[in-house]
Write an enzyme that holds these catalytic residues in place. Structure first.
Site, mmCIF file in Angstrom:
data_model
loop_
_atom_site.group_PDB
_atom_site.id
_atom_site.type_symbol
_atom_site.label_atom_id
_atom_site.label_comp_id
_atom_site.label_asym_id
_atom_site.label_seq_id
_atom_site.Cartn_x
_atom_site.Cartn_y
_atom_site.Cartn_z
ATOM 1 N N LYS A 72 0.909 -1.304 -0.142
ATOM 2 C CA LYS A 72 -0.063 -0.059 -0.062
ATOM 3 C C LYS A 72 0.818 1.383 0.027
ATOM 4 C CE LYS A 72 -4.209 -2.024 1.526
ATOM 5 N NZ LYS A 72 -3.952 -3.388 1.506
HETATM 6 C C1 LIG Z 1 -4.561 -4.490 1.180
HETATM 7 C C2 LIG Z 1 -3.849 -5.795 0.997
HETATM 8 C C3 LIG Z 1 -4.163 -6.805 0.148
HETATM 9 C C4 LIG Z 1 -5.514 -6.746 -0.784
HETATM 10 O O1 LIG Z 1 -5.530 -5.771 -1.667
HETATM 11 P P1 LIG Z 1 -6.607 -5.141 -2.706
HETATM 12 O O2 LIG Z 1 -6.072 -4.149 -3.397
HETATM 13 O O3 LIG Z 1 -7.463 -4.797 -1.388
HETATM 14 O O4 LIG Z 1 -7.301 -6.271 -3.268
HETATM 15 C C5 LIG Z 1 -3.561 -8.169 0.266
HETATM 16 N N1 LIG Z 1 -2.286 -8.024 0.758
HETATM 17 C C6 LIG Z 1 -1.963 -7.081 1.875
HETATM 18 C C7 LIG Z 1 -0.923 -7.426 2.706
HETATM 19 C C8 LIG Z 1 -2.674 -6.055 1.861
HETATM 20 O O5 LIG Z 1 -2.306 -5.043 2.758
#
Ligand SMILES: *Cc1c(COP(=O)(O)O)cnc(C)c1O
Length: 465
Positions: A112
């Site tokens: 993220k």
């Molecule tokens: C947010 C997240 C996901 C999922 O991603 P999306 O874009 O919501 O599909 C997967 N793995 C981790 C570690 C995350 O923080």
């Protein structure tokens, strides 16, 4: 570039407006009117680029009517300089034609950061120019909160309020949010569960009357287009490193809200040869059930070892649905209206399109820890539980073993020590050096009861001048 809503009734917006918008006024999600396309020659020329250079090239067409190229260049350079690996997104090979793309070298150790480091800088740039201040409000069950706080901590025009369910997030995750100093950063531990946090956020976006004149709320969850845009880049980066665009590549993506994998879909539509996209889910398998039955149906929420994928609905799926229905906004609006009241069934042509590119798998907690153990014993490589789900689905779903398959490693294993411990590999993943003292740092957060009016007056009282 102009942006339109998946439901067709909201005004068309510029990039600058879409950055600050959140949900469209008709309840839909914003998408570019049309995608920029890169030719094989253009992609080939990008092979020698560093990550920030590539990020600039790929994203410029989306922003250039709102942000001058040289300013955008400076923003992107600054953004990816905080990542702690020279390659920004390095790849590791685990088996023949099986790769892992490490997206956890940013400040909060999850993918993220790629989007939220950029989003914070873009917001600050635009707000500075408009002489405007905004309030970020978000709910987190895991990684979004800390990444948003890190991304916006230096922004002088943003007050940030992140709600987490009191005593229901892991200690590492909580400390990553609550130990960041800054007067404009407010962590609120709400006495309730994640759904209560989300409900409070949703209600506040719906009626922002508690904020003083001139301030408005900005969304940092993956409904924000800028987050999706930033994620397109690493798909291109990985594919070019593995012989693209002359050679196709497939990706397996640990999926919750469908934001990350949707960026891979966009990369393909912009010219990148992507053979297959694998949706890897935990027991919260709304998308896997959709792919196997054609029904989009909510189910009960289960807590798993991969909490960042614990969702009941994947909000970004609506963006794909728009294409699956030939960009017919009325059809999407109809479907989503019915989905409000219950389950929906996708049409036969929509399902065929979906299945031609996407595959899916649902991976249990037992399988997750088994994969972590197996990969560690064979490769001495530690996967976090989310990435392990991706890796298992990559192996089980791949259609052509001659095509390189890249699993997105979405988090660092040290973020989820308990899950890794239950894999029985006998080592504890260490936090990277810059976070080694996380457990000694001072925490700051306020515990508030589940009471909307009380929460909103707390927010109004603590706003910066
Ligand atoms: C947010 C997240 C996901 C999922 O991603 P999306 O874009 O919501 O599909 C997967 N793995 C981790 C570690 C995350 O923080």
């Amino acid at each position: 570039m102009k942006y339109i809503s998946t439901r067709g009734e909201a005004p068309t917006l510029s990039f600058e407006e879409v950055l600050l918008a959140g949900l469209a006024s008709d309840g839909g999600l914003y998408l570019p009117v049309e995608l920029p396309a890169f030719s094989e020659a253009q992609l080939t020329a990008m092979r020698s680029m560093s990550y920030p250079e590539l990020a600039f090239e790929i994203m410029l067409p989306f922003v250039e009517e709102s942000i001058p190229a040289q300013d955008f260049r400076a923003i992107v350079d600054d953004c990816y300089s905080v990542f702690r690996h020279d390659a920004v997104a390095p790849m590791v090979q685990l088996a023949p034609n099986q790769w892992v793309l490490e997206l956890f070298h940013g400040p909060t150790l999850a993918f993220k950061d790629f989007a939220l480091q950029l989003l914070g800088r873009l917001l600050d740039y635009v707000l500075e120019r408009q002489h405007r201040k905004v309030v970020i409000m978000g709910a987190t069950s895991g990684d979004t909160g800390s990444a948003a706080i890190e991304g916006c901590r230096r922004c002088s025009n943003i007050d940030i309020y992140i709600l987490h369910p009191h005593q229901r997030v892991s200690e590492v995750q909580r400390r990553q949010m609550t130990t960041v100093p800054g007067e404009r950063i407010h962590n609120i531990a709400l006495q309730g569960n994640f759904d209560d946090c989300q409900a409070a956020v949703k209600a506040s976006f719906g009626d922002q009357g508690f904020l003083p004149e001139g301030r408005s709320l900005v969304a940092v969850n993956s409904i924000n287009w800028a987050r999706i845009m930033a994620q397109i880049v690493y798909y291109v980066y990985a594919a070019l490193a593995l012989g693209g665009p002359q050679r196709p590549v497939s990706f397996s993506v640990p999926t919750g809200n469908f934001g990350d994998i949707f960026a891979g879909y966009l990369a393909r539509n912009m010219g990148l040869p992507v053979e297959q996209l694998v949706i890897a889910t935990n027991r919260n398998d709304v998308l896997h059930r959709l792919l196997t039955t054609g029904a989009y149906a909510r189910a009960e929420l289960h807590q798993t070892l991969s909490p960042s994928m614990d969702i009941t609905v994947s909000s970004n799926f609506e963006r794909l649905m728009f294409d699956l229905y030939d960009r017919d906004a009325t059809a999407v609006a109809d479907l989503m209206r019915h989905f409000n009241d219950g389950d929906i069934q996708l049409s036969e042509p929509a399902m065929q399109r979906l299945g031609s590119l996407f595959s899916s798998q649902c991976v249990s907690d037992e399988e997750t820890t088994a994969v972590i153990g197996e990969v560690y014993r064979r490769n001495e490589y530690l996967l976090d539980p989310h990435s392990a789900i991706g890796f298992k689905a990559a192996r089980d779903c791949r259609r052509d073993s001659d095509v390189p398959m890249v699993t997105l490693a979405t988090a660092h294993p040290a973020k989820f020590p308990a899950a890794v411990a239950s894999a029985g590999v006998g080592i504890e993943p260490a936090l990277p050096a810059h976070m080694a003292d996380l457990f000694e740092r001072e925490e700051r957060f306020d515990v508030l009861p589940k009471d909307l009016a009380g929460l909103q007056s707390f927010m109004a009282e603590h706003l910066s001048a």
